[in-house]
Every structure is written in C-alpha cells, then in structure tokens.
Design an enzyme around this catalytic site. Structure first.
Site, short mmCIF file in Angstrom:
data_model
loop_
_atom_site.label_atom_id
_atom_site.label_comp_id
_atom_site.label_asym_id
_atom_site.label_seq_id
_atom_site.Cartn_x
_atom_site.Cartn_y
_atom_site.Cartn_z
N LYS A 53 8.54 3.92 -40.68
CA LYS A 53 9.31 4.85 -39.60
C LYS A 53 10.75 4.73 -40.25
CE LYS A 53 6.18 4.07 -35.98
NZ LYS A 53 5.77 3.42 -34.58
N GLN A 97 7.67 -1.45 -30.79
CA GLN A 97 6.48 -1.22 -31.44
C GLN A 97 5.31 -2.04 -30.78
OE1 GLN A 97 6.13 0.70 -34.46
NE2 GLN A 97 3.59 0.31 -34.13
N ASP A 120 9.07 7.69 -27.94
CA ASP A 120 7.39 7.47 -28.18
C ASP A 120 6.74 8.47 -27.09
OD1 ASP A 120 6.67 6.39 -30.25
OD2 ASP A 120 6.61 4.16 -29.31
#
Ligand code: NDP
Length: 296
Positions: A53, A97, A120
C-alpha cells in the site's frame, strides 16, 4: 480456454488515472493527498500488504505514512494514534490493518476512525451509506475492485445472475449489496451463498458471473461452473511450497487449471482481484482528499 481477466493491467490503468488526479490536486488545489496505514504487531501477510500500500501511494504521488506499533500495543495506545490521525491535516485517509492482536478489540477502533477519513469503508457510517446507495460513500476496496474489474473487462453485471460464495463483512456481503443496486456496476440478480447453502455446486452452476471469496484453496471445481461463466477469484491463500524461494505460493479459491477450461473468463491469482484492491484504496484516498479539502 477462458479469457484471462488481467487485474494487473486494469489496476495499472486506474493507478494512472489516480496519478493524474493527484497531480491536479497538487497543482490546482495546492493539496497533497495523504494516507496513513497503522500496522500493529508482526502478522507476516499484513506486513506485506502494508508495504504494498505504501509503495502504491508513493508511485502515484500520495504522501504515505506507515505507523508501526508493537504486538503488545494496548487498546488505548492504538486509540490515541487513531485520534491523532483524525486531527492530522496532512492525512486525508487512514486505515488500521486487520487483523489486530487479540488484546485489542476491533470494533471500537474502527468506530473511532473519522468517517470522512475511513478509506477502507469499514466504519458503520460508510457501511450504511453504501447500503442505501449513496454514490459518494467509500465503497470497501475489494468489492469495489471486483466491480471495476468486471466493468473494465467488458463484463457488465447488469441483468446477469451473479452468485457470490462467502458472506464476510469486507467482501461477500458488501459486494452483494453493490451488485444488486440500481446503479452503474449493479443491476444484477444476486445470490449470496455460504457454508450453510445446501447443494452449493447446483447453486453455483446457475451463475453467469461467479465470485469466490471463501478462503479455501481451490474450493470451486469445474463441476460447479456453468460453461462460459465469468469467474472472479477473490481468494488469496498461502499454501506451502518448498520448491519456491519464499516456501509458499499464492492460490485462489478456484481450481484455476480445470475451471479455466470451461469458464468464459477468469481472474488469475495472483494478478486478478489483489491489485484492484490497492488501486481502489488509492481512489478512495483521492475522494477523501476532495471532500476534506472541499475540492469538487
Ligand atoms: P472470511 O473467512 O471472513 O469469510 C469466508 C466466507 O466463506 C464465510 O462467509 C464462510 O461461510 C464462507 N465459506 C467458508 N467455507 C465455506 C465452504 N466450505 N462452503 C461455502 N462457504 C464457505 O473471509 P474473507 O471474506 O475475509 O476472505 C475470503 C478470501 O478472500 C480469503 O482467501 C482472503 O484472503 C481473500 N481476500 C482477498 C482480498 C484481495 O484483495 N484479493 C481482500 C480480502 C480478502 P460462513 O459465513 O457460513 O462461515
């Protein structure tokens, strides 16, 4: 043999579009989009995802900040980091994460992220906005990536029978919502199957488009696929393979060799849905920057 849907190429196309938008935001809007990724602990796959990422951000000119915290981080320490990022003007999008170490409760962390920075799309505010078809909602990256992959490879789901196996909150369920909506990339007739679905192969054989998001290596066999169907494999499973340098290889949820002989089109693993997920994350980061900086 099936057409191979090249997620790597399509994701590169999206990243190029994102890069143009980043350049425009910098030159005309005077703002550099910023993405923060918080990694707690030493989960090996998570560390790889976080590196990917950060690299993807750098390639398109998004400012990237990775915050690495030790495995024994407490709930309140992580909450403090989220609070700081919520208030940080250089950061327009952030994600924590997953999975988190066992001493940390996931829900209060996700709920703490400012919804306008939740790239997200896991905060309940964004989940709800997706549910009601708000076109400006952050769509979670993997389902959004599946839809982009279908649209850009010429397999519009409109009017098609789509079956998704797997009903997780991050892949299967939001994908079912998006595909069934009355909007571009939607208008499909959707079946959402799972471990309690009786006679799963028969249900799967009805699909014009079959999406596997299960987490079981090579679970979908050729006898579960209608000839000519489009098969999208979300699965990313590590299986031991001492003959490789890393000692493992990545395998999807679809038995690629046999299914590709009868499907009309299929995504490979790796190189299918995976790169799309990252591309859509970058795209959400641009959307967040526009909203936070009031740039249309
Ligand atoms: P989860 O474990 O959260 O969910 C798995 C789903 O599959 C559940 O709904 C479960 O059913 C269903 N399932 C499991 N076994 C069976 C079975 N034997 N028959 C039918 N259904 C079954 O997984 P995720 O959604 O998080 O991930 C799925 C896969 O996608 C994984 O391989 C993951 O690594 C990959 N992934 C890939 C991403 C990418 O970017 N390419 C991003 C996210 C995930 P039930 O609910 O009944 O238990």
């Amino acid at each position: 043999m099936a057409e191979v849907i090249d997620g790597k190429r399509i994701a590169a196309e999206i990243r190029q579009e994102v890069k143009q938008q980043v350049d425009e935001l910098k030159t005309k809007g005077g703002v550099t989009p910023g993405l923060a990724v918080v990694l707690v602990g030493d989960h090996p796959a998570s560390a790889v995802y976080v590196r990917m990422k950060a690299k993807a951000c750098e390639e398109v000119g998004i400012y990237s900040r990775v915050i690495r915290m030790p495995q024994e981080t407490s709930q309140s320490e992580l909450e403090n980091v989220v609070d700081e990022l919520n208030g940080d003007e250089a950061i327009h999008g952030m994600l924590v994460q997953l999975p988190l170490p066992p001493q940390i409760e996931e829900k209060p962390i996700i709920w703490r992220i400012a919804p306008e920075k939740d790239v997200d799309g896991f905060h309940p505010m964004n989940v709800g906005r997706v549910m009601i078809g708000d076109p400006d909602a952050f769509r979670p990256a993997t389902p959004a990536g599946v839809i982009e992959l279908l649209m850009r490879s010429g397999h519009n789901p409109e009017g098609k029978r789509v079956t998704i196996v797997g009903r997780s909150n991050i892949v299967g369920r939001p994908l079912a919502v998006l595909l069934s909506q009355k909007m571009k990339g939607g208008n499909a007739t959707v079946t959402l199957a799972h471990s309690r679905t009786p006679d799963l192969p028969a249900v799967l054989r009805e699909a014009d488009i079959l999406v596997a998001a299960i987490g079981v290596p090579e679970f979908v066999k050729a006898d579960s696929v209608k000839p000519g169907a489009v098969v999208i494999d979300v699965g990313t499973n590590r299986v031991d393979d001492p003959s490789t340098e890393k000692g493992y290889r990545l395998v999807g949820d679809v038995a690629y060799d046999e299914v590709s002989k009868i499907a009309g089109a299929i995504t490979p693993v790796p190189g299918g849905v995976g790169p799309m997920t990252i591309a859509m994350l970058l795209s959400n980061c641009i959307a967040a920057t526009r909203v936070i900086s009031s740039i249309p």
